[in-house]
Write a protein that holds these residues in place. Structure first.
Motif, PDB file in Angstrom:
ATOM      1  N   ARG A 192      36.898  42.430  37.727  1.00 16.91           N
ATOM      2  CA  ARG A 192      37.815  43.504  38.140  1.00 16.91           C
ATOM      3  C   ARG A 192      39.139  42.955  38.663  1.00 16.91           C
ATOM      4  O   ARG A 192      40.133  43.686  38.724  1.00 16.91           O
ATOM      5  CB  ARG A 192      37.164  44.370  39.204  1.00 16.91           C
ATOM      6  CG  ARG A 192      36.762  43.623  40.466  1.00 16.91           C
ATOM      7  CD  ARG A 192      35.909  44.496  41.394  1.00 16.91           C
ATOM      8  NE  ARG A 192      35.375  43.744  42.516  1.00 16.91           N
ATOM      9  CZ  ARG A 192      36.012  43.528  43.651  1.00 16.91           C
ATOM     10  NH1 ARG A 192      37.244  44.006  43.813  1.00 16.91           N
ATOM     11  NH2 ARG A 192      35.448  42.843  44.629  1.00 16.91           N
ATOM     12  N   VAL A 231      31.385  42.387  36.644  1.00 11.09           N
ATOM     13  CA  VAL A 231      32.702  43.013  36.555  1.00 11.09           C
ATOM     14  C   VAL A 231      33.128  43.618  37.875  1.00 11.09           C
ATOM     15  O   VAL A 231      34.266  43.998  38.039  1.00 11.09           O
ATOM     16  CB  VAL A 231      32.737  44.085  35.449  1.00 11.09           C
ATOM     17  CG1 VAL A 231      32.507  43.443  34.089  1.00 11.09           C
ATOM     18  CG2 VAL A 231      31.709  45.184  35.681  1.00 11.09           C
ATOM     19  N   ARG A 282      39.152  40.711  30.407  1.00 12.07           N
ATOM     20  CA  ARG A 282      37.923  41.240  31.001  1.00 12.07           C
ATOM     21  C   ARG A 282      36.864  41.447  29.941  1.00 12.07           C
ATOM     22  O   ARG A 282      35.692  41.082  30.114  1.00 12.07           O
ATOM     23  CB  ARG A 282      38.200  42.565  31.726  1.00 12.07           C
ATOM     24  CG  ARG A 282      39.047  42.436  32.988  1.00 12.07           C
ATOM     25  CD  ARG A 282      38.931  43.689  33.849  1.00 12.07           C
ATOM     26  NE  ARG A 282      39.337  44.897  33.148  1.00 12.07           N
ATOM     27  CZ  ARG A 282      40.585  45.379  33.145  1.00 12.07           C
ATOM     28  NH1 ARG A 282      41.548  44.723  33.792  1.00 12.07           N
ATOM     29  NH2 ARG A 282      40.885  46.493  32.500  1.00 12.07           N
TER      30      ARG A 282
END
Length: 321
Positions: free
Chosen positions: A191, A321, A199
């Protein structure tokens, strides 16, 4: 998955050998103490870059009655040092059951004069301060970003840890229940990356390769070397002073998942110990070293057949994440 509070959940074995990197102080020393006190661990090899400090730390634990602690010098950034440790383990034990990769650096320059003047021992001054406020104090008083420090961070946290794993992998595979525990950070969660493409790529463990991961890290180092913080941020890397540390831990997390997929017989996991009061945080952390180490040791001693390629935070499995 939620973990038990105890760190004595590992399967029994006739001999069980553990290695802890960066074991002479802070979280590493506490992990060594807790593993050595576990009835299922035959020998804990405490490693440290500085021979005198490492030997003194091992002696300190033996003085507590933990006679199963031995010391071996290890600089994870130095290939001959890593090779010497691998030779020692192979000759003496023939296998390795648990590898805790704790050695790491924050990727910033410490301003020694400011550290000396920071009243970190007066905890009353910091009551009520959260992690973000304390990090602001660290950056104000004690730490300064620099490209050189960032590059050393990647060389240590990512490449150095990979070097240790690669050298000890045959010994881990020789174990009936080999485990790798990489001490990570919530700062390594994806994140923090501004780029959706980065990502997505780092999260796609089914297609990500070690070679591609090395290329991603190399691209970050190149951007860091340009010396333009704005350029680093514009390319989607984590923003701010801790950018290099974030990339190093995110890359280590991704490598852990690649390794877990490649070697399904091993348990390869990452754990965030918390914002711990250590030299790295100039004792401004919120979590005691004993508790941070307990979280790491708990992952090292998960029951046989437990998760692999996972990330643990606050004693639970959490997303990368």
């Amino acid at each position: 998955m939620e973990m038990e509070g105890s760190v004595s959940n590992g399967p029994p074995s006739t001999t069980r050998i553990a290695v802890v990197t960066g074991g002479n102080k802070g979280i590493g020393l506490e992990v060594c103490r807790q593993l050595a006190g576990n009835g299922g661990i035959t020998t804990v090899v405490l490693t440290a870059r500085d021979e005198a400090r490492g030997a003194a730390a091992a002696e300190k634990l033996r003085a507590l009655g933990l006679s199963n602690v031995v010391f071996h010098q290890l600089d994870i950034t130095d290939a001959p040092s890593v090779a010497r440790l691998a030779h020692f383990l192979k000759t003496r034990f023939g296998k390795l059951d648990i590898l805790v990769n704790n050695a790491g650096i924050v990727g910033l320059e410490y301003l020694q004069d400011h550290i000396d003047g920071t009243p970190t021992t007066d905890e009353e001054k910091f009551v009520g301060m959260g992690m973000d406020q304390r990090l602001e104090l660290l950056l104000k008083w004690c730490l300064r970003a620099s490209p050189d420090a960032g590059k050393i961070c990647l060389r240590t946290n990512y490449h150095g840890t990979k070097r240790v794993i690669g050298a000890l992998l045959p010994l881990l595979l020789a174990s009936a229940d080999g485990r790798v525990v990489n001490v990570s950070s919530e700062f390594g969660q994806l994140r923090h990356f501004g780029s959706a493409d980065l990502r997505r790529e780092l999260a796609d463990v089914e297609t990500l390769t070690e070679e591609r991961l090395d290329e991603v890290v190399s691209a970050f180092v190149s951007d860091l070397d340009s010396g333009a913080a704005a350029a680093v941020e514009s390319r989607g890397w984590p923003a701010g002073a801790f950018s290099a540390y974030m990339v190093s831990k995110a890359a280590l997390n991704a490598y852990s998942r690649v390794l877990a997929r490649r070697h399904p017989s091993l348990r390869v996991n990452c754990v965030h110990p918390g914002f711990v009061r250590t030299d790295m945080t100039v004792n401004l952390g919120l979590v005691a070293p004993e508790e941070g180490a307990r979280r790491v040791a708990a992952v090292a001693l998960l029951p046989a057949g437990g998760p692999t390629g996972a990330y643990f935070q606050d004693r639970r499995q959490a997303p990368f994440v």
